[in-house]
Motif scaffolding. Structure first.
Motif, PDB file in Angstrom:
ATOM      1  N   GLY A  84       0.809  -1.211   0.000  1.00 51.24           N
ATOM      2  CA  GLY A  84       0.000   0.000   0.000  1.00 51.24           C
ATOM      3  C   GLY A  84       0.844   1.263   0.000  1.00 51.24           C
ATOM      4  O   GLY A  84       0.579   2.200  -0.763  1.00 51.24           O
ATOM      5  N   VAL A  85       1.871   1.305   0.838  1.00 53.07           N
ATOM      6  CA  VAL A  85       2.748   2.476   0.904  1.00 53.07           C
ATOM      7  C   VAL A  85       3.508   2.646  -0.406  1.00 53.07           C
ATOM      8  O   VAL A  85       3.648   3.753  -0.927  1.00 53.07           O
ATOM      9  CB  VAL A  85       3.728   2.358   2.087  1.00 53.07           C
ATOM     10  CG1 VAL A  85       4.760   3.485   2.043  1.00 53.07           C
ATOM     11  CG2 VAL A  85       2.971   2.394   3.409  1.00 53.07           C
ATOM     12  N   LYS A  86       4.002   1.541  -0.958  1.00 57.21           N
ATOM     13  CA  LYS A  86       4.735   1.616  -2.220  1.00 57.21           C
ATOM     14  C   LYS A  86       3.843   2.127  -3.342  1.00 57.21           C
ATOM     15  O   LYS A  86       4.277   2.917  -4.187  1.00 57.21           O
ATOM     16  CB  LYS A  86       5.310   0.242  -2.580  1.00 57.21           C
ATOM     17  CG  LYS A  86       6.504  -0.157  -1.739  1.00 57.21           C
ATOM     18  CD  LYS A  86       7.129  -1.431  -2.270  1.00 57.21           C
ATOM     19  CE  LYS A  86       8.390  -1.772  -1.505  1.00 57.21           C
ATOM     20  NZ  LYS A  86       9.081  -2.949  -2.065  1.00 57.21           N
TER      21      LYS A  86
ATOM     22  N   LEU B 149      10.231   5.035  -9.909  1.00 58.28           N
ATOM     23  CA  LEU B 149      10.810   6.378  -9.867  1.00 58.28           C
ATOM     24  C   LEU B 149      10.370   7.043  -8.569  1.00 58.28           C
ATOM     25  O   LEU B 149       9.798   8.131  -8.564  1.00 58.28           O
ATOM     26  CB  LEU B 149      10.363   7.205 -11.079  1.00 58.28           C
ATOM     27  CG  LEU B 149      10.851   6.723 -12.437  1.00 58.28           C
ATOM     28  CD1 LEU B 149      10.246   7.562 -13.553  1.00 58.28           C
ATOM     29  CD2 LEU B 149      12.373   6.772 -12.521  1.00 58.28           C
ATOM     30  N   TYR B 150      10.635   6.351  -7.454  1.00 57.40           N
ATOM     31  CA  TYR B 150      10.259   6.918  -6.163  1.00 57.40           C
ATOM     32  C   TYR B 150      10.922   8.275  -5.969  1.00 57.40           C
ATOM     33  O   TYR B 150      12.062   8.499  -6.373  1.00 57.40           O
ATOM     34  CB  TYR B 150      10.691   6.000  -5.019  1.00 57.40           C
ATOM     35  CG  TYR B 150       9.959   4.684  -4.943  1.00 57.40           C
ATOM     36  CD1 TYR B 150       8.574   4.631  -4.998  1.00 57.40           C
ATOM     37  CD2 TYR B 150      10.657   3.493  -4.798  1.00 57.40           C
ATOM     38  CE1 TYR B 150       7.902   3.420  -4.918  1.00 57.40           C
ATOM     39  CE2 TYR B 150       9.995   2.277  -4.712  1.00 57.40           C
ATOM     40  CZ  TYR B 150       8.614   2.245  -4.776  1.00 57.40           C
ATOM     41  OH  TYR B 150       7.955   1.041  -4.699  1.00 57.40           O
ATOM     42  N   THR B 151      10.217   9.168  -5.333  1.00 58.73           N
ATOM     43  CA  THR B 151      10.783  10.466  -5.005  1.00 58.73           C
ATOM     44  C   THR B 151      11.931  10.310  -4.013  1.00 58.73           C
ATOM     45  O   THR B 151      11.975   9.340  -3.252  1.00 58.73           O
ATOM     46  CB  THR B 151       9.706  11.388  -4.400  1.00 58.73           C
ATOM     47  OG1 THR B 151      10.326  12.590  -3.933  1.00 58.73           O
ATOM     48  CG2 THR B 151       8.996  10.732  -3.240  1.00 58.73           C
ATOM     49  N   VAL B 152      12.849  11.281  -4.022  1.00 59.81           N
ATOM     50  CA  VAL B 152      13.940  11.264  -3.048  1.00 59.81           C
ATOM     51  C   VAL B 152      13.677  12.248  -1.910  1.00 59.81           C
ATOM     52  O   VAL B 152      14.590  12.630  -1.195  1.00 59.81           O
ATOM     53  CB  VAL B 152      15.304  11.582  -3.700  1.00 59.81           C
ATOM     54  CG1 VAL B 152      15.763  10.435  -4.550  1.00 59.81           C
ATOM     55  CG2 VAL B 152      15.238  12.876  -4.503  1.00 59.81           C
ATOM     56  N   ASN B 153      12.417  12.653  -1.747  1.00 59.06           N
ATOM     57  CA  ASN B 153      12.136  13.491  -0.584  1.00 59.06           C
ATOM     58  C   ASN B 153      12.173  12.628   0.675  1.00 59.06           C
ATOM     59  O   ASN B 153      12.150  11.399   0.604  1.00 59.06           O
ATOM     60  CB  ASN B 153      10.812  14.259  -0.749  1.00 59.06           C
ATOM     61  CG  ASN B 153       9.576  13.398  -0.552  1.00 59.06           C
ATOM     62  OD1 ASN B 153       9.624  12.292  -0.034  1.00 59.06           O
ATOM     63  ND2 ASN B 153       8.445  13.915  -0.983  1.00 59.06           N
ATOM     64  N   PRO B 154      12.264  13.232   1.860  1.00 57.90           N
ATOM     65  CA  PRO B 154      12.460  12.452   3.090  1.00 57.90           C
ATOM     66  C   PRO B 154      11.401  11.392   3.356  1.00 57.90           C
ATOM     67  O   PRO B 154      11.686  10.371   3.982  1.00 57.90           O
ATOM     68  CB  PRO B 154      12.446  13.531   4.180  1.00 57.90           C
ATOM     69  CG  PRO B 154      12.910  14.772   3.490  1.00 57.90           C
ATOM     70  CD  PRO B 154      12.344  14.683   2.103  1.00 57.90           C
TER      71      PRO B 154
ATOM     72  N   TYR C 111       9.377   1.045   4.088  1.00 55.34           N
ATOM     73  CA  TYR C 111       8.648   0.203   3.153  1.00 55.34           C
ATOM     74  C   TYR C 111       9.306   0.104   1.777  1.00 55.34           C
ATOM     75  O   TYR C 111       8.924  -0.726   0.965  1.00 55.34           O
ATOM     76  CB  TYR C 111       7.213   0.715   2.990  1.00 55.34           C
ATOM     77  CG  TYR C 111       6.436   0.710   4.285  1.00 55.34           C
ATOM     78  CD1 TYR C 111       6.073  -0.484   4.897  1.00 55.34           C
ATOM     79  CD2 TYR C 111       6.077   1.901   4.901  1.00 55.34           C
ATOM     80  CE1 TYR C 111       5.369  -0.493   6.091  1.00 55.34           C
ATOM     81  CE2 TYR C 111       5.369   1.903   6.093  1.00 55.34           C
ATOM     82  CZ  TYR C 111       5.019   0.701   6.683  1.00 55.34           C
ATOM     83  OH  TYR C 111       4.323   0.704   7.863  1.00 55.34           O
ATOM     84  N   CYS C 112      10.249   0.984   1.487  1.00 58.05           N
ATOM     85  CA  CYS C 112      10.920   0.903   0.191  1.00 58.05           C
ATOM     86  C   CYS C 112      12.348   1.415   0.334  1.00 58.05           C
ATOM     87  O   CYS C 112      12.663   2.154   1.268  1.00 58.05           O
ATOM     88  CB  CYS C 112      10.172   1.704  -0.881  1.00 58.05           C
ATOM     89  SG  CYS C 112      10.196   3.489  -0.627  1.00 58.05           S
ATOM     90  N   ASN C 113      13.208   1.010  -0.578  1.00 62.06           N
ATOM     91  CA  ASN C 113      14.588   1.474  -0.599  1.00 62.06           C
ATOM     92  C   ASN C 113      14.836   2.128  -1.955  1.00 62.06           C
ATOM     93  O   ASN C 113      14.979   1.445  -2.969  1.00 62.06           O
ATOM     94  CB  ASN C 113      15.558   0.310  -0.372  1.00 62.06           C
ATOM     95  CG  ASN C 113      16.979   0.802  -0.138  1.00 62.06           C
ATOM     96  OD1 ASN C 113      17.394   1.818  -0.694  1.00 62.06           O
ATOM     97  ND2 ASN C 113      17.727   0.088   0.679  1.00 62.06           N
TER      98      ASN C 113
ATOM     99  N   GLU D  72      15.610   0.075  -5.406  1.00 61.41           N
ATOM    100  CA  GLU D  72      14.344  -0.217  -6.073  1.00 61.41           C
ATOM    101  C   GLU D  72      14.033   0.752  -7.209  1.00 61.41           C
ATOM    102  O   GLU D  72      13.164   0.487  -8.030  1.00 61.41           O
ATOM    103  CB  GLU D  72      13.196  -0.207  -5.055  1.00 61.41           C
ATOM    104  CG  GLU D  72      13.304  -1.316  -4.014  1.00 61.41           C
ATOM    105  CD  GLU D  72      12.109  -1.357  -3.077  1.00 61.41           C
ATOM    106  OE1 GLU D  72      10.973  -1.240  -3.568  1.00 61.41           O
ATOM    107  OE2 GLU D  72      12.316  -1.487  -1.863  1.00 61.41           O
ATOM    108  N   ASN D  73      14.733   1.890  -7.251  1.00 63.08           N
ATOM    109  CA  ASN D  73      14.514   2.827  -8.350  1.00 63.08           C
ATOM    110  C   ASN D  73      15.242   2.361  -9.610  1.00 63.08           C
ATOM    111  O   ASN D  73      16.191   1.577  -9.550  1.00 63.08           O
ATOM    112  CB  ASN D  73      15.008   4.227  -7.973  1.00 63.08           C
ATOM    113  CG  ASN D  73      13.929   5.040  -7.291  1.00 63.08           C
ATOM    114  OD1 ASN D  73      13.037   4.493  -6.654  1.00 63.08           O
ATOM    115  ND2 ASN D  73      14.011   6.352  -7.417  1.00 63.08           N
ATOM    116  N   LYS D  74      14.806   2.879 -10.732  1.00 57.62           N
ATOM    117  CA  LYS D  74      15.448   2.557 -12.009  1.00 57.62           C
ATOM    118  C   LYS D  74      16.894   3.038 -11.998  1.00 57.62           C
ATOM    119  O   LYS D  74      17.191   4.137 -11.537  1.00 57.62           O
ATOM    120  CB  LYS D  74      14.685   3.230 -13.156  1.00 57.62           C
ATOM    121  CG  LYS D  74      15.298   2.988 -14.521  1.00 57.62           C
ATOM    122  CD  LYS D  74      14.494   3.679 -15.616  1.00 57.62           C
ATOM    123  CE  LYS D  74      15.143   3.461 -16.971  1.00 57.62           C
ATOM    124  NZ  LYS D  74      14.382   4.115 -18.066  1.00 57.62           N
TER     125      LYS D  74
END
Length: 201
Positions: free
Chosen positions: A4-6, A157-162, A169-171, A175-177
């Motif tokens: 869910g968080v991802k 393409l997770y954001t790099v904000n804090p 829940y993610c790294n 996990e990003n491209k």
């Protein structure tokens, strides 16, 4: 809860990416320049601000050829800085070593993936070029050599904000491209130039 968080983080990044590719996003450029007043030199930019049709076009703006002269351009034994960035350099890397980037630990093995031949790199050195939003968002190969291979590692393409970087829940860094250029050089041996893709929210 993990999924869910991802999903929320992924949807946020995709929504922001589409927004910044829209013509309406061009109106955010002056506000961005005001936010980072004194940190962005538009005199170095190749094209005038009016030429950017979207915020993303502005964000990946080119600079004039004279803006970043290459130091020691004829000396292959000197590596140059790959980007406008905050630079961190480490003299050695091995499999058990872990580094902090923006508050999160990651392993070199997890970052490079199996296809980048991690074992051949584990005794090498590591340099991190970390870009901030106000930086010129292009990068350049820091060494002279021959590109042997490109390795593309699919991902989000997770954001790099804090919120994302500090999430359990993610790294973002594994996990990003990512795209890895494997470069053969006479001075430095095999060099791996890794590009980590993310969204800025």
């Amino acid at each position: 809860p993990y999924a869910g968080v991802k999903d929320i983080l992924k949807n946020l990044s995709e929504k922001q990416g589409k927004k910044m590719n829209s013509p309406e996003s061009a109106k955010d450029i002056p506000k961005f320049l005001e936010l980072f007043a004194g940190q962005i030199n538009m005199d170095e930019t190749k094209d005038p601000i009016e030429s950017f049709k979207t915020f993303n076009e502005f964000f990946i703006r080119q600079l004039k050829p004279s803006a970043r002269p290459i130091a020691h351009i004829d000396d292959g034994s000197i590596a140059t800085c790959a980007a406008d960035c905050r630079l961190m350099a480490y003299s050695s890397v091995d499999e058990s070593t872990r580094f902090w980037i923006k508050g999160r630990k990651f392993s070199i093995e997890g970052l490079l993936g199996a296809d980048a031949h991690y074992n051949a790199f584990k005794n090498g050195s590591l340099v991190i070029f970390r870009l901030a939003p106000q930086d010129y968002h292009r990068f350049h190969v820091p060494v002279s050599g021959t590109v042997e291979k490109f390795v593309e590692i699919p991902g989000c393409l997770y954001t790099v904000n804090p919120i994302a970087v500090n999430s359990k829940y993610c790294n973002v860094f594994t996990e990003n491209k990512r795209v890895i250029s494997i470069i053969s050089t006479p001075e430095f041996g095999k060099v791996r130039l890794l590009s980590l893709f993310c969204c800025i929210l």
